[in-house]
Scaffold this active site. Sequence first.
Site, mmCIF file in Angstrom:
data_model
loop_
_atom_site.group_PDB
_atom_site.id
_atom_site.type_symbol
_atom_site.label_atom_id
_atom_site.label_comp_id
_atom_site.label_asym_id
_atom_site.label_seq_id
_atom_site.Cartn_x
_atom_site.Cartn_y
_atom_site.Cartn_z
ATOM 1 N N ASP A 108 1.021 -1.003 0.006
ATOM 2 C CA ASP A 108 0.076 -0.008 0.049
ATOM 3 C C ASP A 108 0.829 1.242 -0.096
ATOM 4 O OD1 ASP A 108 -2.250 1.546 0.156
ATOM 5 O OD2 ASP A 108 -2.888 0.968 1.950
ATOM 6 N N ASP A 147 -8.335 -7.265 1.028
ATOM 7 C CA ASP A 147 -7.312 -7.356 2.278
ATOM 8 C C ASP A 147 -8.150 -7.023 3.271
ATOM 9 O OD1 ASP A 147 -7.124 -4.234 1.537
ATOM 10 O OD2 ASP A 147 -6.071 -4.378 3.548
ATOM 11 N N CYS A 149 -13.500 -28.193 9.612
ATOM 12 C CA CYS A 149 -12.423 -27.083 9.154
ATOM 13 C C CYS A 149 -11.082 -28.001 9.004
ATOM 14 C CB CYS A 149 -12.375 -26.026 10.039
ATOM 15 S SG CYS A 149 -10.880 -24.730 9.760
ATOM 16 N N CYS A 185 -8.158 -26.585 9.208
ATOM 17 C CA CYS A 185 -6.957 -25.691 9.679
ATOM 18 C C CYS A 185 -6.157 -26.591 10.718
ATOM 19 C CB CYS A 185 -7.431 -24.209 10.031
ATOM 20 S SG CYS A 185 -7.768 -24.221 11.657
ATOM 21 N N CYS A 244 -8.058 -26.374 14.374
ATOM 22 C CA CYS A 244 -9.191 -27.431 14.187
ATOM 23 C C CYS A 244 -8.842 -28.584 14.177
ATOM 24 C CB CYS A 244 -10.251 -26.929 13.290
ATOM 25 S SG CYS A 244 -11.102 -25.395 13.617
ATOM 26 N N HIS A 259 -6.828 -20.164 12.428
ATOM 27 C CA HIS A 259 -8.066 -20.389 11.981
ATOM 28 C C HIS A 259 -8.830 -19.452 11.088
ATOM 29 C CE1 HIS A 259 -12.315 -22.048 11.784
ATOM 30 N NE2 HIS A 259 -12.517 -20.690 12.202
HETATM 31 ZN ZN LIG Z 1 -10.105 -24.113 11.703
#
Ligand SMILES: [Zn+2]
Length: 378
Positions: free
Chosen positions: A90, A263, A301, A303, A306, A332
């Site tokens: 930016d 973003d 999930c 991730c 999780c 997450h």
């Molecule tokens: Zn997750």
Amino acid sequence: MFELLKTDTSSRARLGRLTTPRGVIDTPMFMPVGTQGSVKALDPRELVEMGTQIILGNTYHLHIRPGLEIITAAGGLHKFINWPHPILTDSGGFQVFSLAKIRKIKEHGVEFRSHLDGSLLFLGPKEAMNIQRVLGSDIAMVFDECPPHDSPPREMRLAVERTIRWAQECREQPRAAGQMFFGIVQGGSNAALREECAKKLVAMEFDGYAIGGVSVGEPEPEVMKAIEFTEPFLPANKARYAMGLGTPAQMVELVARGVDLFDCVLPTRVARNGTAFTSKGTVSVKAGFNKSDFRPIEEGCTCYACQNFSRAYLRHLLNVGEILGLRMVSVHNSHMFLKVMTDMRAALAAGTFAEFRREFIANYVPTRKVLSARLETR
Ligand SMILES: [Zn+2]
């Protein structure tokens, strides 16, 4: 450099591919924010694992600390932060107008006092482009004026005029080898100003176009209006980027309005307050009802958080102030934002975006607290 792969028949949504010197970005795509050269609480390995293709850096902050001398000695921003993939920087315009204490707008930029030590600094098109050239980002942004959303019409017009003039000055500055650069459309929620700004910038032929002056305190319908007033005037064969937006539900609605790139600091910012994003909206991991809930934040999930930890354990970590707690909620949340993009791309490829959108919005309950957290400065 931007290929339009498919357009949705039910909305303005697009499936695309943006090719930069350091890699390909599949759109729609979310860009995690690494303002100070780090996506808060996450390391590059985690970012890659969750599917990050591009991160953000910031001219204003990196110029103040650590300064260009150190980044140059390190061999550029990518080497300094050990992120070999694309970076968008930016220009600092947003920060000069939101963070700097005292500022004086001049012909060729803004004189302001550092928000840290009060020293007198100057940032304009020439300086912002030079800093981004030295940082070596893959996508540079033009230096624009980002006025408050409730500015009187006269001031909004002056800001648009300066933004157009500064965009032209940015165009004339040298850039790093292969560095792309995007124009930024301003004009608040004034349709005529948005159209004028978009048309003038498009005539300058940038590599992509951002819609700025959104996410600056205005209510959500105003955000959507600003996008709708701008998007029809942007060329279909260039990427569009909505700056500083949004929540998962907002991003789905913005994709439906023709936006490709996003973003937002929300995933990592609200993680630090113990709040997680799920497909049903936000949930307070810290809340008492998670005391003995041994399910992950979101079932299904994929991730790391999780796959490995329960709500009860993460709640405990957050309550005793263990860093791992906020790190895992950040993992997450960032994963969730990227997953929404993956799902939208899959739906666009399969021609099922209308169903995806309907279902996502029906399931997702927006949280007021989260919307207001977005408004703090980046
Ligand atoms: Zn997750």
